[in-house]
Write an enzyme that holds these catalytic residues in place. Structure first.
Site, short mmCIF file in Angstrom:
data_model
loop_
_atom_site.label_atom_id
_atom_site.label_comp_id
_atom_site.label_asym_id
_atom_site.label_seq_id
_atom_site.Cartn_x
_atom_site.Cartn_y
_atom_site.Cartn_z
N GLU A 1 -0.31 -8.97 -1.23
CA GLU A 1 -1.24 -8.51 -0.01
C GLU A 1 -2.01 -7.40 -0.62
O GLU A 1 -1.90 -6.10 -0.27
CB GLU A 1 0.01 -7.49 1.22
CG GLU A 1 -0.51 -7.56 2.49
CD GLU A 1 0.64 -6.49 3.34
OE1 GLU A 1 0.34 -5.29 3.27
OE2 GLU A 1 0.84 -7.28 3.66
N HIS B 1 5.42 5.41 13.49
CA HIS B 1 6.23 6.29 11.88
C HIS B 1 4.61 6.86 10.71
O HIS B 1 5.06 7.80 10.04
CB HIS B 1 6.45 5.39 11.61
CG HIS B 1 6.14 4.15 10.37
ND1 HIS B 1 5.71 4.38 9.27
CD2 HIS B 1 5.93 3.38 10.99
CE1 HIS B 1 4.98 3.31 9.17
NE2 HIS B 1 5.10 2.22 10.54
N HIS C 1 12.52 5.38 13.26
CA HIS C 1 12.12 5.74 11.58
C HIS C 1 12.96 7.02 11.37
O HIS C 1 13.43 7.26 12.58
CB HIS C 1 10.46 5.69 11.46
CG HIS C 1 10.76 5.65 10.00
ND1 HIS C 1 10.66 6.88 9.27
CD2 HIS C 1 9.88 4.79 9.44
CE1 HIS C 1 10.47 5.79 8.09
NE2 HIS C 1 9.64 4.77 7.95
N GLU D 1 -1.72 5.18 2.60
CA GLU D 1 -2.09 3.66 2.35
C GLU D 1 -3.37 3.48 1.80
O GLU D 1 -3.04 2.53 0.91
CB GLU D 1 -1.57 2.79 3.21
CG GLU D 1 0.17 3.49 3.51
CD GLU D 1 -0.04 4.46 5.00
OE1 GLU D 1 -0.40 5.05 4.77
OE2 GLU D 1 1.28 4.38 4.97
N ARG E 1 1.99 9.21 8.51
CA ARG E 1 1.64 10.41 8.90
C ARG E 1 0.84 10.48 9.28
O ARG E 1 1.21 11.39 9.77
CB ARG E 1 1.77 9.64 6.91
CG ARG E 1 2.60 10.60 6.48
CD ARG E 1 2.33 10.56 4.47
NE ARG E 1 3.62 10.30 4.06
CZ ARG E 1 4.71 11.15 3.91
NH1 ARG E 1 3.88 12.36 3.69
NH2 ARG E 1 5.68 10.03 3.05
N ASP F 1 0.62 -1.30 0.30
CA ASP F 1 0.60 -0.14 -0.21
C ASP F 1 0.82 1.07 0.19
O ASP F 1 0.01 2.24 0.54
CB ASP F 1 -0.84 0.30 1.30
CG ASP F 1 -0.10 -0.14 2.94
OD1 ASP F 1 1.25 0.50 2.44
OD2 ASP F 1 -0.89 -0.22 3.19
C1 UD1 Z 1 6.63 4.66 3.70
C2 UD1 Z 1 4.75 4.68 3.24
C3 UD1 Z 1 4.09 3.77 4.24
C4 UD1 Z 1 5.63 3.09 5.14
C5 UD1 Z 1 6.70 3.13 5.37
C6 UD1 Z 1 7.36 1.79 5.95
C7 UD1 Z 1 4.04 6.37 1.96
C8 UD1 Z 1 3.34 7.04 2.02
N1 UD1 Z 1 4.21 5.83 2.67
O1 UD1 Z 1 6.43 5.70 4.95
O2 UD1 Z 1 3.10 3.47 4.17
O3 UD1 Z 1 5.01 2.41 6.65
O4 UD1 Z 1 6.95 3.72 4.50
O5 UD1 Z 1 7.95 2.74 7.12
O6 UD1 Z 1 4.63 5.55 0.89
N2 UD1 Z 1 13.85 8.24 5.34
C9 UD1 Z 1 14.96 8.79 5.46
N3 UD1 Z 1 15.74 7.10 5.16
C10 UD1 Z 1 15.00 5.77 4.80
C11 UD1 Z 1 13.75 5.99 5.23
C12 UD1 Z 1 13.07 7.02 5.29
O7 UD1 Z 1 16.29 9.27 5.74
O8 UD1 Z 1 15.89 5.31 4.92
C13 UD1 Z 1 13.49 9.53 6.08
C14 UD1 Z 1 13.59 10.46 4.92
O9 UD1 Z 1 13.70 11.79 5.05
C15 UD1 Z 1 11.93 10.58 4.77
C16 UD1 Z 1 11.32 9.97 5.51
O10 UD1 Z 1 11.95 9.04 5.87
O11 UD1 Z 1 11.84 11.60 3.16
C17 UD1 Z 1 9.91 9.75 5.16
O12 UD1 Z 1 9.50 8.46 4.01
P1 UD1 Z 1 8.80 8.08 2.96
O13 UD1 Z 1 8.80 7.43 2.57
O14 UD1 Z 1 8.35 9.67 2.72
O15 UD1 Z 1 7.80 8.11 4.25
P2 UD1 Z 1 7.19 7.15 5.55
O16 UD1 Z 1 6.58 8.08 6.08
O17 UD1 Z 1 8.50 6.81 5.32
N1 UDP Z 2 11.35 -3.95 11.68
C1 UDP Z 2 12.98 -3.49 10.76
N2 UDP Z 2 13.48 -3.14 12.01
C2 UDP Z 2 13.11 -1.78 12.57
C3 UDP Z 2 11.35 -1.36 12.87
C4 UDP Z 2 10.83 -2.66 11.49
O1 UDP Z 2 12.96 -4.69 10.24
O2 UDP Z 2 14.36 -1.28 13.93
C5 UDP Z 2 10.42 -4.17 10.74
C6 UDP Z 2 9.47 -4.88 10.96
O3 UDP Z 2 10.27 -5.92 11.70
C7 UDP Z 2 8.37 -5.22 10.30
C8 UDP Z 2 8.14 -4.18 9.20
O4 UDP Z 2 9.78 -3.41 9.83
O5 UDP Z 2 8.08 -6.05 9.68
C9 UDP Z 2 7.48 -2.73 9.59
O6 UDP Z 2 7.98 -1.40 8.60
P1 UDP Z 2 7.63 -0.27 9.31
O7 UDP Z 2 6.66 -0.46 10.31
O8 UDP Z 2 8.40 0.40 8.48
O9 UDP Z 2 6.12 -0.12 8.00
P2 UDP Z 2 4.99 -0.50 7.56
O10 UDP Z 2 4.43 -2.44 8.65
O11 UDP Z 2 3.79 -0.53 9.04
O12 UDP Z 2 4.42 -0.97 6.88
#
Ligand code: UD1
Ligand code: UDP
Length: 377
Positions: free
Chosen positions: A123, A214, A247, A137, A216, A101
């Site tokens: 999924e 984490h 995160h 999502e 939004r 999603d």
């Molecule tokens: C995204 C997904 C969300 C998922 C989540 C899992 C969307 C809109 N959101 O949200 O569905 O649950 O990932 O974690 O697709 N960042 C880093 N390094 C990383 C990852 C993130 O620096 O490796 C920081 C960056 O500043 C980035 C911010 O996190 O801009 C947010 O990342 P983004 O992919 O926009 O949204 P998530 O909240 O991570």
């Molecule tokens: N996870 C991880 N390291 C962390 C936190 C989460 O490997 O520090 C794993 C967790 O076991 C799960 C996945 O990341 O499999 C979930 O990711 P996240 O919570 O970022 O996204 P969501 O599932 O909410 O989309």
């Protein structure tokens, strides 16, 4: 298709959870005769994605590297769409596989549709019924469902959601969730952490809480409520320790450090790699989270989960009794957490290992269904 020699399957993903849940599928595709597995990552996440690629030894054929700090949804959408169009045009796959999603998921399906390429949605069919929660999502997943030719639904309930939306029954395959395939590969009851602090924690005599947050829609006041509730729990209960692998989103970090930074018995650490994280889930007392994937993994490990959201698109574990929706109000989160810590009966009632999300063979079923789909057209 019957006479074609090799099926080209392009898997597209971009964030940590997609990578964890697609890794078992990609590994199975790589080992499947008559299939050419191609991987394209948007790298909507960077470090958190790379952790998973390294663990599962996946080298993407294409890496769009779109992540920017604090990126907006529009930015992710535009940059991923442009990059994916080029990759799909160049590789000409028989099917694109997307997962879940995220914005990468929706954009991957849209880019494939624009090139008239089949889409398989891993999924599929989870619904909260509220387009703003989880945001964005819920909408990403629904729109992907509209674009997909094959829907890999983890549960019977997910299948029902798709049927209600008019999806043909013969295009839905109930597979279980691939997260269980991934989880079974990394859990080890004798696991030792590389990060020293995690080995020093007393998981037996203390009540250790694992916290993640984490989403939004929780940024701002809801996250302040969550972290304030956790702080009060730690102050009230001297035997509680909290581990918070945070995160990398700077907006999450700002709120978390403001409220929980420098708090005794609260350990804020960088995101853990999947193997230590899964094994940490296996050791802690309870889990507080707004994550989707963790709601699926923790029940399989018999760990009670309080979900820091107003609803969930994953009701199965709540029905089974291992997960409770705690909401985003401070008092309620405090009350339910305190109850789990101090009421043994309630704890034991929730700490049952149940596994509504699969038997670890979801990837196999997905690949079998893809082969059948192409044999029949
Ligand atoms: C995204 C997904 C969300 C998922 C989540 C899992 C969307 C809109 N959101 O949200 O569905 O649950 O990932 O974690 O697709 N960042 C880093 N390094 C990383 C990852 C993130 O620096 O490796 C920081 C960056 O500043 C980035 C911010 O996190 O801009 C947010 O990342 P983004 O992919 O926009 O949204 P998530 O909240 O991570
Ligand atoms: N996870 C991880 N390291 C962390 C936190 C989460 O490997 O520090 C794993 C967790 O076991 C799960 C996945 O990341 O499999 C979930 O990711 P996240 O919570 O970022 O996204 P969501 O599932 O909410 O989309």
């Amino acid at each position: 298709m019957k006479n074609s020699n090799v099926l080209k399957i392009l898997s597209i993903f971009g964030t940590r959870p997609e990578a964890i849940k697609m890794a078992p599928v990609v590994k199975k595709l790589e080992d499947s005769q008559g299939i050419q597995s191609i991987v394209c990552v948007t790298a909507q996440h960077r470090e958190m994605l790379d952790q998973v690629l390294n663990l599962f030894n996946i080298s993407p054929d294409y890496d769009l590297n779109i992540m920017k700090s604090g990126q907006t949804l529009n930015e992710i959408t535009c940059r991923a769409l442009k990059g994916l169009q080029e990759v799909i045009k160049e590789t000409k796959p028989h099917m694109v596989l997307v997962h879940g999603d995220t914005t990468t998921t929706f954009v991957g399906a849209l880019a494939a549709f624009y090139e008239k390429v089949n889409v398989g949605h891993v999924e599929a069919g989870l619904r909260s019924g509220n387009i703003y929660s989880p945001y964005p999502e819920e909408m990403n997943r629904s729109l992907t469902g509209k674009l997909a030719n094959l829907h890999f639904a983890p549960t019977k309930g997910n299948e029902s959601n798709l049927l209600k939306e008019g999806i043909d029954e013969d295009k839905i395959i109930i597979t279980g969730n691939t997260v269980i395939d991934a989880l079974f590969k990394v859990i080890d009851n004798d696991y030792r952490f590389e990060i020293d602090i995690l080995n020093k924690i007393d998981y037996v005599n203390n009540k250790v809480i694992l916290l993640t947050s984490h989403r939004r829609e929780n940024l701002g006041k809801p996250m302040e409520n969550i972290f304030s509730a956790v702080k009060e729990i730690v102050i009230k209960n001297e035997d509680v320790e909290v581990i918070f692998p945070i995160h990398l989103n700077p907006k999450v970090r700002e709120i978390a450090f403001k409220i929980l930074g420098n708090t005794d018995r609260v350990h804020i650490i960088d995101p853990l790699e999947y193997e230590p994280f899964a094994n940490l889930m296996n050791k802690v007392h309870i889990i507080l989270t707004d994550s989707g994937g963790i709601q699926e993994e923790a029940p399989a490990l018999g760990k009670p989960v309080l979900v820091l959201r107003i609803e969930t698109e994953r009701p199965e574990a709540a029905w089974a009794g291992t997960v409770k929706i705690a909401g985003i109000e401070k008092e309620n989160i405090f009350r339910l957490t305190d109850e789990l810590i101090n009421n043994k009966e309630e704890y034991d009632r929730m700490a049952n290992a149940v596994n509504p999300y699969g038997d670890g063979k979801a990837s196999e079923r997905i690949i079998k269904a893809i082969r059948e789909y192409f044999n029949n057209i």
